[in-house]
Design a protein around this motif. Structure first.
Motif, PDB file in Angstrom:
ATOM      1  N   LEU A  23       0.865  -1.097  -0.002  1.00  0.00           N
ATOM      2  CA  LEU A  23       0.123   0.104   0.064  1.00  0.00           C
ATOM      3  C   LEU A  23       0.758   1.137  -0.073  1.00  0.00           C
ATOM      4  O   LEU A  23       0.396   2.367   0.308  1.00  0.00           O
ATOM      5  CB  LEU A  23      -1.031  -0.070   1.269  1.00  0.00           C
ATOM      6  N   CYS A  24       2.056   1.047  -0.391  1.00  0.00           N
ATOM      7  CA  CYS A  24       3.082   2.172  -0.208  1.00  0.00           C
ATOM      8  C   CYS A  24       3.384   2.516  -1.910  1.00  0.00           C
ATOM      9  O   CYS A  24       4.121   1.770  -2.526  1.00  0.00           O
ATOM     10  CB  CYS A  24       4.555   2.144   0.318  1.00  0.00           C
ATOM     11  N   SER A  25       2.556   3.488  -2.462  1.00  0.00           N
ATOM     12  CA  SER A  25       2.787   3.798  -3.816  1.00  0.00           C
ATOM     13  C   SER A  25       4.021   4.358  -4.204  1.00  0.00           C
ATOM     14  O   SER A  25       4.396   5.442  -3.314  1.00  0.00           O
ATOM     15  CB  SER A  25       1.522   4.512  -4.184  1.00  0.00           C
ATOM     16  N   PRO A  26       4.639   4.319  -5.187  1.00  0.00           N
ATOM     17  CA  PRO A  26       5.982   4.773  -5.755  1.00  0.00           C
ATOM     18  C   PRO A  26       5.637   6.209  -6.456  1.00  0.00           C
ATOM     19  O   PRO A  26       6.542   7.098  -6.598  1.00  0.00           O
ATOM     20  CB  PRO A  26       6.573   3.967  -6.650  1.00  0.00           C
ATOM     21  N   SER A  27       4.407   6.470  -6.482  1.00  0.00           N
ATOM     22  CA  SER A  27       4.081   7.780  -7.274  1.00  0.00           C
ATOM     23  C   SER A  27       2.906   8.448  -6.131  1.00  0.00           C
ATOM     24  O   SER A  27       2.329   7.835  -5.367  1.00  0.00           O
ATOM     25  CB  SER A  27       3.338   7.685  -8.659  1.00  0.00           C
ATOM     26  N   PRO A  28       2.641   9.751  -6.492  1.00  0.00           N
ATOM     27  CA  PRO A  28       1.641  10.445  -5.867  1.00  0.00           C
ATOM     28  C   PRO A  28       0.158   9.746  -5.834  1.00  0.00           C
ATOM     29  O   PRO A  28      -0.121   9.195  -7.047  1.00  0.00           O
ATOM     30  CB  PRO A  28       1.649  11.778  -6.354  1.00  0.00           C
ATOM     31  N   THR A  29      -0.547   9.591  -4.827  1.00  0.00           N
ATOM     32  CA  THR A  29      -1.811   8.845  -4.789  1.00  0.00           C
ATOM     33  C   THR A  29      -2.808   9.941  -4.334  1.00  0.00           C
ATOM     34  O   THR A  29      -2.794  10.493  -3.571  1.00  0.00           O
ATOM     35  CB  THR A  29      -1.886   7.855  -3.847  1.00  0.00           C
ATOM     36  N   LYS A  30      -4.041   9.878  -5.055  1.00  0.00           N
ATOM     37  CA  LYS A  30      -5.103  10.450  -4.670  1.00  0.00           C
ATOM     38  C   LYS A  30      -6.591   9.659  -4.259  1.00  0.00           C
ATOM     39  O   LYS A  30      -6.649   8.706  -5.271  1.00  0.00           O
ATOM     40  CB  LYS A  30      -5.739  11.553  -5.698  1.00  0.00           C
ATOM     41  N   LEU A  31      -6.784   9.698  -3.222  1.00  0.00           N
ATOM     42  CA  LEU A  31      -7.952   8.996  -2.656  1.00  0.00           C
ATOM     43  C   LEU A  31      -9.111   9.718  -2.482  1.00  0.00           C
ATOM     44  O   LEU A  31      -9.168  10.963  -2.068  1.00  0.00           O
ATOM     45  CB  LEU A  31      -7.731   7.867  -1.660  1.00  0.00           C
ATOM     46  N   THR A  32     -10.556   9.190  -2.531  1.00  0.00           N
ATOM     47  CA  THR A  32     -11.575   9.778  -2.444  1.00  0.00           C
ATOM     48  C   THR A  32     -12.217   9.179  -0.976  1.00  0.00           C
ATOM     49  O   THR A  32     -12.474   7.774  -1.008  1.00  0.00           O
ATOM     50  CB  THR A  32     -12.789   9.891  -3.434  1.00  0.00           C
ATOM     51  N   LEU A 189     -18.539  18.896  -3.354  1.00  0.00           N
ATOM     52  CA  LEU A 189     -19.126  18.093  -3.419  1.00  0.00           C
ATOM     53  C   LEU A 189     -20.008  17.871  -2.119  1.00  0.00           C
ATOM     54  O   LEU A 189     -19.934  18.895  -1.144  1.00  0.00           O
ATOM     55  CB  LEU A 189     -18.657  16.449  -3.647  1.00  0.00           C
ATOM     56  N   GLY A 190     -20.733  16.713  -1.499  1.00  0.00           N
ATOM     57  CA  GLY A 190     -21.330  16.941  -0.173  1.00  0.00           C
ATOM     58  C   GLY A 190     -20.282  16.957   0.635  1.00  0.00           C
ATOM     59  O   GLY A 190     -19.148  16.776   0.627  1.00  0.00           O
ATOM     60  N   LYS A 191     -20.703  17.186   2.070  1.00  0.00           N
ATOM     61  CA  LYS A 191     -20.164  17.634   3.322  1.00  0.00           C
ATOM     62  C   LYS A 191     -19.286  16.440   3.825  1.00  0.00           C
ATOM     63  O   LYS A 191     -18.379  16.372   4.604  1.00  0.00           O
ATOM     64  CB  LYS A 191     -20.852  18.248   4.369  1.00  0.00           C
ATOM     65  N   ASP A 192     -19.711  15.322   3.228  1.00  0.00           N
ATOM     66  CA  ASP A 192     -18.975  13.789   3.716  1.00  0.00           C
ATOM     67  C   ASP A 192     -18.060  13.270   2.656  1.00  0.00           C
ATOM     68  O   ASP A 192     -17.375  12.189   2.856  1.00  0.00           O
ATOM     69  CB  ASP A 192     -19.969  12.815   4.002  1.00  0.00           C
ATOM     70  N   VAL A 193     -17.776  14.149   1.501  1.00  0.00           N
ATOM     71  CA  VAL A 193     -16.788  13.779   0.697  1.00  0.00           C
ATOM     72  C   VAL A 193     -15.630  14.392   0.645  1.00  0.00           C
ATOM     73  O   VAL A 193     -15.515  15.849   0.458  1.00  0.00           O
ATOM     74  CB  VAL A 193     -17.417  13.721  -0.794  1.00  0.00           C
ATOM     75  N   PHE A 194     -14.475  13.893   0.802  1.00  0.00           N
ATOM     76  CA  PHE A 194     -13.224  14.486   0.807  1.00  0.00           C
ATOM     77  C   PHE A 194     -12.220  13.953  -0.191  1.00  0.00           C
ATOM     78  O   PHE A 194     -12.295  12.664  -0.376  1.00  0.00           O
ATOM     79  CB  PHE A 194     -12.607  14.360   2.347  1.00  0.00           C
ATOM     80  N   SER A 195     -10.992  14.771  -0.277  1.00  0.00           N
ATOM     81  CA  SER A 195     -10.072  14.116  -1.242  1.00  0.00           C
ATOM     82  C   SER A 195      -8.747  14.187  -0.349  1.00  0.00           C
ATOM     83  O   SER A 195      -8.286  14.941   0.383  1.00  0.00           O
ATOM     84  CB  SER A 195      -9.645  15.358  -2.391  1.00  0.00           C
ATOM     85  N   LEU A 196      -8.082  12.878  -0.216  1.00  0.00           N
ATOM     86  CA  LEU A 196      -6.959  12.414   0.360  1.00  0.00           C
ATOM     87  C   LEU A 196      -5.705  12.292  -0.511  1.00  0.00           C
ATOM     88  O   LEU A 196      -5.914  11.567  -1.518  1.00  0.00           O
ATOM     89  CB  LEU A 196      -7.084  11.227   0.835  1.00  0.00           C
ATOM     90  N   ARG A 197      -4.864  13.128  -0.802  1.00  0.00           N
ATOM     91  CA  ARG A 197      -3.531  13.284  -1.449  1.00  0.00           C
ATOM     92  C   ARG A 197      -2.215  12.738  -0.691  1.00  0.00           C
ATOM     93  O   ARG A 197      -2.168  13.319   0.338  1.00  0.00           O
ATOM     94  CB  ARG A 197      -3.472  14.499  -2.235  1.00  0.00           C
ATOM     95  N   LEU A 198      -1.492  11.875  -1.130  1.00  0.00           N
ATOM     96  CA  LEU A 198      -0.385  11.337  -0.477  1.00  0.00           C
ATOM     97  C   LEU A 198       0.774  11.296  -1.390  1.00  0.00           C
ATOM     98  O   LEU A 198       0.657  11.025  -2.481  1.00  0.00           O
ATOM     99  CB  LEU A 198      -0.870   9.795  -0.022  1.00  0.00           C
ATOM    100  N   GLN A 199       1.652  11.741  -0.866  1.00  0.00           N
ATOM    101  CA  GLN A 199       3.007  11.859  -1.344  1.00  0.00           C
ATOM    102  C   GLN A 199       3.678  10.238  -1.671  1.00  0.00           C
ATOM    103  O   GLN A 199       3.156   9.515  -0.786  1.00  0.00           O
ATOM    104  CB  GLN A 199       3.985  12.751  -0.809  1.00  0.00           C
ATOM    105  N   PRO A 200       4.623  10.012  -2.755  1.00  0.00           N
ATOM    106  CA  PRO A 200       5.159   8.712  -2.762  1.00  0.00           C
ATOM    107  C   PRO A 200       5.828   7.969  -1.430  1.00  0.00           C
ATOM    108  O   PRO A 200       6.083   8.650  -0.594  1.00  0.00           O
ATOM    109  CB  PRO A 200       6.314   8.809  -3.691  1.00  0.00           C
ATOM    110  N   GLY A 201       5.629   6.730  -1.421  1.00  0.00           N
ATOM    111  CA  GLY A 201       6.061   5.753  -0.269  1.00  0.00           C
ATOM    112  C   GLY A 201       5.292   6.107   0.945  1.00  0.00           C
ATOM    113  O   GLY A 201       5.553   5.230   1.873  1.00  0.00           O
ATOM    114  N   LEU A 202       4.074   6.688   1.141  1.00  0.00           N
ATOM    115  CA  LEU A 202       3.228   6.815   2.415  1.00  0.00           C
ATOM    116  C   LEU A 202       2.448   5.460   2.268  1.00  0.00           C
ATOM    117  O   LEU A 202       1.815   4.996   1.431  1.00  0.00           O
ATOM    118  CB  LEU A 202       2.377   7.999   2.407  1.00  0.00           C
ATOM    119  N   ASP A 203       2.363   4.721   3.284  1.00  0.00           N
ATOM    120  CA  ASP A 203       1.437   3.576   3.689  1.00  0.00           C
ATOM    121  C   ASP A 203      -0.121   4.179   3.863  1.00  0.00           C
ATOM    122  O   ASP A 203      -0.192   4.974   4.772  1.00  0.00           O
ATOM    123  CB  ASP A 203       1.917   3.006   5.174  1.00  0.00           C
TER     124      ASP A 203
END
Length: 218
Positions: A23-32, A189-203
């Motif tokens: 779960l440690c991506s070598p590239s930036p990751t964006k999750l909802t 979007l709705g108040k319950d919807v967020f964007s999570l942006r992670l830099q490379p290497g983060l678990d």
């Protein structure tokens, strides 16, 4: 490469040794992050990968004590991390226990797997502590080489963002959470919807567990 970029690169390499290497991506990751459970009448989260729309994590909790304990699961319902509020100590009073008893310090711990289902409880993989009234949290992660990695997480209730920094190294956040915009126009979007942006290497699982704890601490 500038000094700041070198520091951030060192930070990304340092956090690459996660509890879940896959779960440690070598590239930036964006999750909802949708602060809703897919199950009826259950508190929780559903987390999607923005790149392909697949579900990455689930949190489904029917229990009344969801503010005391929660389980981060994979899409198939397997528990990845158990997060628990630390119990207040009533004996061997010291300054730490005294502050806990006065509720001036809030403390949470995260354990790998289902801690309640394990015969022997392993040490926590990280601990998060927050002082009363402080819009930040200190996080200590137990590394596999015996050393601890330290983070600071800050948040703003008014502007609805959360930022994770690696202590003493990162000049910019290694992970950020903010309200998500949708469509070609910047519409929230709705108040319950967020964007999570992670830099490379983060678990990703570790960061998601941290966010779950911060949501309760806010």
């Amino acid at each position: 490469m500038t000094q700041g970029e070198e520091c951030d690169a060192a930070s990304h390499r340092a956090v690459a040794r996660g509890v879940f290497p896959h779960l440690c991506s070598p590239s930036p990751t964006k999750l909802t992050v949708w602060r809703k459970s897919l199950l009826f009448n259950s508190r929780g989260y559903t987390v999607y990968d923005d790149s392909d729309g697949r579900i990455v994590f689930r949190v489904d909790n029917y229990a009344h004590n969801w503010r005391e304990e929660a389980f981060l699961m994979d899409p198939h319902g397997h528990v990845l991390l158990t997060v628990q509020r630390c119990k207040k100590v009533k004996e061997n009073i010291c300054w730490w226990a005294f502050l806990q008893m006065l509720s001036m310090l809030e403390c949470w711990e995260a354990y790998k797997g289902d801690k309640n289902g394990c015969r022997r409880a392993a040490p926590p993989v990280f601990k998060a502590t927050k002082a009363l009234g402080n819009p930040s949290c200190t996080i200590s992660v137990a590394a596999t080489d015996g050393e601890h990695q330290h983070y600071k997480m800050y948040w703003s209730r008014r502007h609805e963002w959360t930022k994770l920094y690696r202590a003493s190294i990162s000049l910019s956040p290694v992970a950020e959470v903010s309200r998500k915009c949708g469509g070609s126009r910047p519409v929230m979007l709705g108040k319950d919807v967020f964007s999570l942006r992670l830099q490379p290497g983060l678990d990703q699982a570790m960061v998601m567990a941290m966010i779950m704890i911060i949501d309760v601490m806010k």
